[in-house]
Write an enzyme that holds these catalytic residues in place. Structure first.
Site, PDB file in Angstrom:
ATOM      1  N   TYR A  78       0.808  -1.217   0.000  1.00 12.13           N
ATOM      2  CA  TYR A  78       0.000   0.000   0.000  1.00 12.13           C
ATOM      3  C   TYR A  78       0.840   1.265   0.000  1.00 12.13           C
ATOM      4  O   TYR A  78       2.009   1.264   0.343  1.00 12.13           O
ATOM      5  CB  TYR A  78      -1.057   0.020   1.087  1.00 12.13           C
ATOM      6  CG  TYR A  78      -0.705  -0.213   2.532  1.00 12.13           C
ATOM      7  CD1 TYR A  78       0.562  -0.015   3.048  1.00 12.13           C
ATOM      8  CD2 TYR A  78      -1.714  -0.631   3.408  1.00 12.13           C
ATOM      9  CE1 TYR A  78       0.818  -0.205   4.395  1.00 12.13           C
ATOM     10  CE2 TYR A  78      -1.465  -0.822   4.751  1.00 12.13           C
ATOM     11  CZ  TYR A  78      -0.196  -0.609   5.241  1.00 12.13           C
ATOM     12  OH  TYR A  78       0.049  -0.803   6.572  1.00 12.13           O
ATOM     13  N   GLU A  79       0.186   2.340  -0.454  1.00 10.74           N
ATOM     14  CA  GLU A  79       0.805   3.655  -0.648  1.00 10.74           C
ATOM     15  C   GLU A  79       2.026   3.587  -1.565  1.00 10.74           C
ATOM     16  O   GLU A  79       2.998   4.329  -1.397  1.00 10.74           O
ATOM     17  CB  GLU A  79       1.114   4.300   0.707  1.00 10.74           C
ATOM     18  CG  GLU A  79      -0.170   4.525   1.503  1.00 10.74           C
ATOM     19  CD  GLU A  79      -0.032   5.420   2.700  1.00 10.74           C
ATOM     20  OE1 GLU A  79       0.811   6.328   2.665  1.00 10.74           O
ATOM     21  OE2 GLU A  79      -0.790   5.210   3.661  1.00 10.74           O
ATOM     22  N   GLY A  80       1.941   2.690  -2.535  1.00 11.61           N
ATOM     23  CA  GLY A  80       2.989   2.524  -3.530  1.00 11.61           C
ATOM     24  C   GLY A  80       3.721   1.219  -3.327  1.00 11.61           C
ATOM     25  O   GLY A  80       4.398   1.022  -2.308  1.00 11.61           O
TER      26      GLY A  80
END
Length: 387
Positions: A363-365
């Protein structure tokens, strides 16, 4: 224990949040994970104690602290409960910071005090089924009419989806414009036409609810647009830079617990007449865990100290997340191996470290996107002397 790389004030914050977390949040962490209980009480506690909206000016209810101070809080929470840590991180780095940096004075006065006090929880909605890592291709539409913007579409994997009281939602005014059409909006949970799917049944961070968001002609007043039309893509990337520092800190917290539990077990568990910590194979694992923890912590703190430099340091933020998240997964697995068969059992708590660590690479990249961010800037103009 004080860290020499932190100043007196930072060490005081670190000690205070560690004491609070161990005395409260840690006690129900295992239960919340096993029963998938959303830890709203933890967020309310953190709000009462002044740990929400830490970077926000006190006039809006924040503490006016540094980004590093907030990062220390994420790390301490994650060492006890990674699920609460990601809820905290999204609430602060993606939602509160979005309103703090890009909101109007009216939006700040209306929303920030309650968010900083823990009276409401904020979330962030950008991911879609067909536009995960490629946010510029999102299909959620925003159509401006006389009564405001009408939002229609679906968002996936929303942290605190259905539990948060308010969301920063990204939609495009025209898909043909790609990133130039993306605009951000502040949407309350109670908005007509907004609903959520059931909680996803996840491998880890099970106390953190993750759900689909469905927007069916949700009307958002013009005064609840965040930033200008077409500024949403820039806002999202800016906020995700900070979010990646937060996920790096979450990973550091997980690594800390993995090492602490492994050391304790290696000292007391005996095989062949001696503590297993006396065997070279175990010692090498512990040495690698300690070395990587120190490196990940230094990278994360450096990224936090340089947060205010913004997109200029985007590769540094990506490096911190990439290194810390991958090492968290590696050393959570090492902890299980050190515990042997016991490590595979829920009773000992180390199998959860691996379950919780894995999502930090996603998550978040994802790690793949982090490598693209780093390499693309290296091939252009990034100053290696600034690393």
């Amino acid at each position: 224990m004080a860290l020499s790389i932190l100043n007196e004030e930072e060490n005081a914050i670190r000690d205070a949040i560690f004491e609070l977390v161990q005395g409260t949040i840690a006690k129900r962490s295992q239960e919340f994970d096993q029963k998938a209980i959303f830890p709203r009480e933890n967020m309310e506690l953190l709000g009462r104690q002044g740990y929400l909206g830490m970077i926000v000016d006190p006039k809006w209810g924040g503490a006016g602290a540094s980004y590093l101070a907030q990062t220390l809080v994420v790390e301490a929470i994650a060492a006890a409960d990674p699920a609460t840590a990601v809820i905290y991180e999204v609430h602060n780095s993606l939602h509160i910071e979005g309103i703090w940096r890009f909101g109007t004075e009216e939006q700040k006065s209306r929303y920030l005090p309650g968010l900083c006090q823990g009276e409401s929880i904020g979330a962030f909605a950008i991911t879609e089924a067909e536009s995960g890592s490629n946010a510029a291709s999102m299909q959620t539409r925003a159509v401006r009419l006389a009564d405001g913007y009408h939002l229609t579409g679906r968002k996936m994997f929303i942290t605190s989806g259905g539990e948060a009281d308010r969301y920063i939602v990204f939609a495009t005014l025209d898909p043909a414009l790609k990133e130039k059409g993306i605009t951000a909006f502040i949407v309350p949970k109670t908005a007509k036409g907004l609903r959520f799917g059931p909680p996803e049944d996840k491998l880890g961070i099970r106390a953190s609810r993750t759900s689909e968001m469905i927007l069916d002609d949700v009307v958002v007043p013009v005064e609840d647009r965040l930033g200008e039309e077409g500024q949403g893509y820039y806002i999202a990337l800016y906020l995700l830079d900070g979010g990646r520092i937060g996920i790096a800190a979450q990973s550091v917290g997980i690594m800390t617990t993995a090492l602490e539990r492994s050391l304790a077990y290696a000292r007391q568990r005996k095989q062949f007449g001696q503590a297993i910590g006396q065997f070279e194979g175990i010692q090498w694992r512990l040495a690698d865990m300690a070395t990587d923890l120190h490196a990940a912590r230094l990278m994360t703190y450096e990224a936090a100290r340089r947060r205010e430099e913004g997109p200029a340091q985007r590769p540094l933020f990506a490096m911190a997340k990439l290194f810390a998240s991958e090492k968290a997964v590696q050393h959570a697995a090492d902890a299980i191996q050190i515990f042997g068969g016991y490590g595979y059992m829920r009773e000992y708590g180390v199998e959860r470290l691996l379950r919780d660590a894995k999502v930090t690479e996603i998550y978040e990249g994802t790690s793949e996107i982090m490598r693209l961010v780093i390499a693309s800037r290296l091939l252009k103009e990034y100053d290696l002397g600034n690393i």
